[in-house]
Design a protein around this motif. Structure first.
Motif, PDB file in Angstrom:
ATOM      1  N   UNK A  86      -0.334  30.636  10.054  1.00 51.11           N
ATOM      2  CA  UNK A  86       0.635  31.229   9.211  1.00 51.11           C
ATOM      3  C   UNK A  86       1.747  30.256   8.972  1.00 51.11           C
ATOM      4  N   UNK A  87       2.020  29.539   9.917  1.00 53.00           N
ATOM      5  CA  UNK A  87       3.285  28.507   9.653  1.00 53.00           C
ATOM      6  C   UNK A  87       2.977  27.527   8.412  1.00 53.00           C
ATOM      7  N   UNK A  88       1.633  27.004   9.032  1.00 54.22           N
ATOM      8  CA  UNK A  88       1.270  26.081   7.607  1.00 54.22           C
ATOM      9  C   UNK A  88       1.216  26.607   6.209  1.00 54.22           C
ATOM     10  N   UNK A  89       0.929  28.092   6.074  1.00 54.82           N
ATOM     11  CA  UNK A  89       0.852  28.716   4.824  1.00 54.82           C
ATOM     12  C   UNK A  89       2.239  28.719   4.361  1.00 54.82           C
ATOM     13  N   UNK A  90       3.216  28.840   5.184  1.00 55.26           N
ATOM     14  CA  UNK A  90       4.430  29.115   4.623  1.00 55.26           C
ATOM     15  C   UNK A  90       5.115  27.876   4.372  1.00 55.26           C
ATOM     16  N   UNK A  91       5.000  26.801   4.914  1.00 54.77           N
ATOM     17  CA  UNK A  91       5.209  25.526   5.047  1.00 54.77           C
ATOM     18  C   UNK A  91       4.790  24.739   3.669  1.00 54.77           C
ATOM     19  N   UNK A  92       3.504  24.788   3.560  1.00 57.77           N
ATOM     20  CA  UNK A  92       2.678  24.036   2.480  1.00 57.77           C
ATOM     21  C   UNK A  92       2.040  24.963   1.808  1.00 57.77           C
ATOM     22  N   UNK A  93       2.824  25.754   0.903  1.00 57.51           N
ATOM     23  CA  UNK A  93       2.235  26.802   0.198  1.00 57.51           C
ATOM     24  C   UNK A  93       1.216  26.270  -1.017  1.00 57.51           C
ATOM     25  N   UNK A  94       1.458  25.308  -1.497  1.00 59.13           N
ATOM     26  CA  UNK A  94       0.781  24.776  -2.559  1.00 59.13           C
ATOM     27  C   UNK A  94      -0.640  24.072  -2.188  1.00 59.13           C
ATOM     28  N   UNK A  95      -0.734  23.904  -0.887  1.00 58.07           N
ATOM     29  CA  UNK A  95      -1.916  23.219  -0.470  1.00 58.07           C
ATOM     30  C   UNK A  95      -3.265  24.280  -0.255  1.00 58.07           C
TER      31      UNK A  95
END
Length: 193
Positions: A86-95
């Motif tokens: 979830x944290x990665x999705x928030x930080x790196x939304x375009x990946x």
């Protein structure tokens, strides 16, 4: 082509079949659960159930304690992986999301398997970037790992500064972004531990 209404033959047949199955379930010959446990007949029913589930008695207290600790440890790992994803999705939304999910799942194994930060980063992206040799990823990971050694997020920000869509990035840029995401995930995991 005519559309089928709820009054169609298929609907009526399936509804009738469902009703028949429900009726068969209700009137089956098995002894039903006693709704009033205070009745004398229910004691024998409940005793039979306890014998059926006597598996619990075969484990000692130490076995139960050990197995429950393993279960809780695994649950904690799953919870951390979900929180990290979830944290990665928030930080790196375009990946791409599958890319982030794979990194989130592999980061815990990589931190246990390797001591070197660069090795951990490479381990996290190896499955996602199969076209890359491990040695080539090591070359890309070393400067990023050393530049971010003090958990300075500016290294990640530099890699993520490009505004182009993921598909527009070159393979080298995608590898660098993947390594930056892996480095961020490793630092997030270290903070949560």
């Amino acid at each position: 082509m005519a559309t089928q209404s709820p009054d169609s033959q298929y609907f009526r047949d399936s509804q009738t079949q469902a009703q028949m199955e429900l009726l068969a379930t209700i009137v089956q010959t098995d002894v039903a659960y006693p709704w009033n446990p205070a009745q004398l007949e229910s004691e024998s029913y409940l005793a039979a159930l306890e014998q059926e589930f006597a598996l619990f008695d075969s484990f000692s207290d130490s076995d139960l304690s050990e197995k429950s600790q393993v279960l809780f440890s695994q649950l904690e790992q799953v919870w951390q992986a979900n929180a990290l994803q979830k944290s990665l999705r928030e930080k790196f939304a375009r990946v791409p999301q599958d890319f982030l999910a794979s990194i989130a799942q592999s980061v815990q194994n990589a931190t246990v398997k390797y001591q070197s930060l660069a090795d951990q980063m490479v381990e996290c992206v190896l499955d996602i970037l199969p076209q890359w040799a491990e040695e080539d990823l090591q070359v890309l990971a070393r400067p990023l790992a050393y530049a971010m050694r003090d958990a300075d997020p500016s290294g990640v920000e530099l890699v993520m500064a490009t505004r182009r869509h993921w598909a527009e990035l070159s393979e080298i840029e995608q590898a660098r972004v993947g390594l930056a995401v892996a480095r961020y995930a490793i630092s997030e995991l270290a903070i949560s531990d």
